[in-house]
Every structure is written in structure tokens, then in C-alpha cells.
Scaffold this motif. Structure first.
Motif, PDB file in Angstrom:
ATOM      1  N   UNK A   1      50.611  37.412  35.837  1.00 10.95           N
ATOM      2  CA  UNK A   1      51.918  38.053  35.781  1.00 10.95           C
ATOM      3  C   UNK A   1      51.995  39.263  36.683  1.00 10.95           C
ATOM      4  N   UNK A   2      53.135  39.943  36.620  1.00  9.75           N
ATOM      5  CA  UNK A   2      53.385  41.113  37.451  1.00  9.75           C
ATOM      6  C   UNK A   2      53.696  42.316  36.573  1.00  9.75           C
ATOM      7  N   UNK A   3      53.157  43.461  36.952  1.00  8.85           N
ATOM      8  CA  UNK A   3      53.435  44.690  36.225  1.00  8.85           C
ATOM      9  C   UNK A   3      53.269  45.858  37.184  1.00  8.85           C
ATOM     10  N   UNK A   4      53.551  47.044  36.698  1.00  6.52           N
ATOM     11  CA  UNK A   4      53.356  48.260  37.485  1.00  6.52           C
ATOM     12  C   UNK A   4      52.547  49.242  36.663  1.00  6.52           C
ATOM     13  N   UNK A   5      51.510  49.799  37.269  1.00  6.26           N
ATOM     14  CA  UNK A   5      50.645  50.767  36.599  1.00  6.26           C
ATOM     15  C   UNK A   5      50.639  52.052  37.421  1.00  6.26           C
ATOM     16  N   UNK A   6      51.258  53.082  36.899  1.00  9.54           N
ATOM     17  CA  UNK A   6      51.327  54.374  37.591  1.00  9.54           C
ATOM     18  C   UNK A   6      51.772  54.235  39.045  1.00  9.54           C
ATOM     19  N   UNK A   7      52.806  53.457  39.240  1.00 16.82           N
ATOM     20  CA  UNK A   7      53.371  53.286  40.571  1.00 16.82           C
ATOM     21  C   UNK A   7      52.685  52.236  41.425  1.00 16.82           C
ATOM     22  N   UNK A   8      51.610  51.628  40.926  1.00 14.41           N
ATOM     23  CA  UNK A   8      50.898  50.576  41.653  1.00 14.41           C
ATOM     24  C   UNK A   8      51.416  49.218  41.186  1.00 14.41           C
ATOM     25  N   UNK A   9      51.946  48.437  42.111  1.00 14.44           N
ATOM     26  CA  UNK A   9      52.360  47.081  41.765  1.00 14.44           C
ATOM     27  C   UNK A   9      51.111  46.217  41.575  1.00 14.44           C
ATOM     28  N   UNK A  10      51.069  45.507  40.459  1.00  8.06           N
ATOM     29  CA  UNK A  10      49.894  44.713  40.112  1.00  8.06           C
ATOM     30  C   UNK A  10      50.315  43.284  39.804  1.00  8.06           C
ATOM     31  N   UNK A  11      49.717  42.346  40.522  1.00  4.39           N
ATOM     32  CA  UNK A  11      49.858  40.932  40.177  1.00  4.39           C
ATOM     33  C   UNK A  11      48.499  40.455  39.685  1.00  4.39           C
ATOM     34  N   UNK A  12      48.448  39.951  38.455  1.00  2.00           N
ATOM     35  CA  UNK A  12      47.188  39.441  37.935  1.00  2.00           C
ATOM     36  C   UNK A  12      47.103  37.942  38.181  1.00  2.00           C
ATOM     37  N   UNK A  13      45.897  37.503  38.563  1.00  2.00           N
ATOM     38  CA  UNK A  13      45.663  36.127  38.983  1.00  2.00           C
ATOM     39  C   UNK A  13      44.495  35.565  38.176  1.00  2.00           C
ATOM     40  N   UNK A  14      44.657  34.436  37.498  1.00  2.00           N
ATOM     41  CA  UNK A  14      43.542  33.874  36.716  1.00  2.00           C
ATOM     42  C   UNK A  14      42.310  33.635  37.587  1.00  2.00           C
ATOM     43  N   UNK A  15      41.142  33.921  37.012  1.00  5.04           N
ATOM     44  CA  UNK A  15      39.875  33.745  37.709  1.00  5.04           C
ATOM     45  C   UNK A  15      38.899  33.028  36.781  1.00  5.04           C
ATOM     46  N   UNK A  16      38.090  32.145  37.341  1.00  4.58           N
ATOM     47  CA  UNK A  16      37.123  31.413  36.516  1.00  4.58           C
ATOM     48  C   UNK A  16      36.196  30.605  37.411  1.00  4.58           C
ATOM     49  N   UNK A  17      35.181  30.007  36.803  1.00  2.00           N
ATOM     50  CA  UNK A  17      34.330  29.043  37.493  1.00  2.00           C
ATOM     51  C   UNK A  17      34.802  27.632  37.151  1.00  2.00           C
ATOM     52  N   UNK A  18      34.790  26.779  38.126  1.00  2.00           N
ATOM     53  CA  UNK A  18      35.166  25.383  37.938  1.00  2.00           C
ATOM     54  C   UNK A  18      34.151  24.725  37.002  1.00  2.00           C
ATOM     55  N   UNK A  19      34.573  24.186  35.853  1.00  2.00           N
ATOM     56  CA  UNK A  19      33.612  23.562  34.929  1.00  2.00           C
ATOM     57  C   UNK A  19      32.898  22.362  35.528  1.00  2.00           C
ATOM     58  N   UNK A  20      33.469  21.794  36.589  1.00  2.00           N
ATOM     59  CA  UNK A  20      32.835  20.657  37.264  1.00  2.00           C
ATOM     60  C   UNK A  20      32.073  21.094  38.515  1.00  2.00           C
ATOM     61  N   UNK A  21      31.983  22.416  38.703  1.00  2.00           N
ATOM     62  CA  UNK A  21      31.307  22.942  39.881  1.00  2.00           C
ATOM     63  C   UNK A  21      29.863  23.319  39.616  1.00  2.00           C
TER      64      UNK A  21
END
Length: 220
Positions: free
Chosen positions: A93-113
Motif C-alpha cells: 500500500x501507500x502511506x506518508x511518514x513524516x513527509x516521506x511518501x512510502x509504498x510498501x511492496x511484499x517481499x518473500x522467498x519463492x517456496x519453489x526456489x
């Protein structure tokens, strides 16, 4: 060692801990870890935390880098009971923290990797980690955190890219190079390598690979 890009200065404190400072004096830390800190800088205005591994979520380190009025912004799945006030960051999602625009992006290891434990489970399962796309002083900075290069990452672009390259628990230098080509940044600052035997890698080869294609890489 510090690296400058436009109006922003970057410093790799060690492992995956980085410090970012604008020419206006805003200081941001991402995933500070006590093992790589020198003293208690206490100058942080904002501290971001991407997940709860001990080398990324460290209460002592957060207190050491945070100034008196520092804002702590952490992935909402982390148990942050040890902190008084925290800005919760969503998995995506998108948010703002103390004037910093922040987009959070899911991160993980591929279970088949390849980045799985002895039981075949990914070191970082889906929903356990977030990456951060930060806009600081008009500079976009993408910190994908502990992850593989996944299909949804192909839509992300940034001026500065801060990928893990050590392998084992995260993508290795080859996968990180492919990720960098996708992000198409002006500057790549690799992290999360050579701290432990399991994540030792040839960072110079990573840099040479990308620089041969015109992508600037700094190893701090």
C-alpha cells in the motif's frame, strides 16, 4: 564510506542497515542492527523496519539511532510491544511518514526456489517481509529487503536501488543483477552480503556485471 546521489547521502552501516540523509538534514535509518552500529548516533528522524528477523528488527538499535522525537515506522505484522509509538506499515500500500511518501511492496522467498530451509520452507514466507519504495527529497529509493526477485517486482522503478546480494537467505548476486536491470536505477547500492559465511559473495563481480551495462554501482 558514504555515497551521494543528487541531494541525498547514503551510508551502509553494515549488513542490511543503511542511513540516508538529505541536504536539509533529514536523517532516515532502515533496519538498524546493533552489531554494525558505532556508538549511539541518536540523530534519526525516521526509522523504518521491514521485518522481525533479529538483524533487521533490533530494539536497542532503534533506540540508539533514533533522536528524541524519532518516528518509528514498521511492518504491521511485527510485534512491536517494546516500542511506545509505531506507525504501522501494510504489506502492500501507500502511506506518508513524516513527509516521506512510502509504498510498501511484499517481499518473500519463492517456496519453489532455492532459498528454503532444511524442511523445504522458504526462509521468508509470503506475508512476513515488506520492501520499501521511499521518496526522499524527490529521490525514489527502493529497498526490497530480504526477498527473491518476484513477478510483482517487475513493475517497480526507482532512482536508487538497495538490493540484498548475498544469496542463501535472499536473492544472490546474479538474481539481484536481473532485479536491478528491471528497476533501471541510476545507482545501485548492494547490501546483505559478507556478514556471515552463508552470504559471502563476489560483490566486485556484481558491480562489474552491471557497470558493463552502464548502471552505476557503489559498494560503499
Amino acid at each position: 564510506m558514504t555515497v551521494e546521489y543528487e541531494r541525498v547521502t547514503f551510508e551502509r552501516l553494515g549488513h542490511a542497515s543503511i542511513r540516508i540523509e538529505t541536504e536539509d538534514g533529514l536523517v532516515v535509518y532502515v533496519d538498524p542492527w546493533s552489531e554494525v552500529l558505532e556508538g549511539e548516533p541518536g540523530d534519526g528522524d525516521v526509522v523504518f523496519v521491514t521485518h522481525d528477523d533479529f538483524d533487521h528488527y533490533d530494539l536497542e538499535a532503534i533506540e540508539a539511532v533514533g533522536g528524541t522525537d524519532a518516528t518509528v515506522a514498521a511492518y504491521e505484522a511485527i510485534d512491536t510491544d517494546g516500542l511506545d509509538e509505531v506507525v504501522d506499515l501494510p504489506l502492500e500500500g501507500d502511506t506518508t511518514v513524516d513527509g516521506i511518501d512510502v509504498q510498501t511492496v511484499p517481499a518473500s522467498n519463492d517456496p519453489d526456489g532455492e532459498h528454503v530451509d532444511d524442511e523445504g520452507d522458504p526462509f521468508h514466507a509470503d506475508g512476513e517481509v515488506i520492501g520499501l519504495l521511499l521518496t526522499i527529497a524527490d529521490v525514489t529509493v527502493f529497498v526490497p529487503s530480504d526477498t527473491d526477485f518476484l513477478a510483482h517486482h517487475e513493475s517497480v522503478s526507482a532512482d536508487v536501488f538497495v538490493p540484498p546480494i548475498g544469496g542463501h537467505y535472499t536473492m544472490d548476486r546474479h538474481e539481484a543483477a536481473d532485479f536491478a536491470r528491471s528497476v533501471d536505477p541510476d545507482l545501485v547500492l548492494p547490501v546483505h552480503y559478507d556478514t556471515f559465511e552463508a552470504i559471502e559473495t563476489d560483490a566486485e563481480a556484481f558491480a562489474d556485471d552491471l557497470e558493463s551495462e552502464g548502471i552505476r554501482v557503489e559498494l560503499f
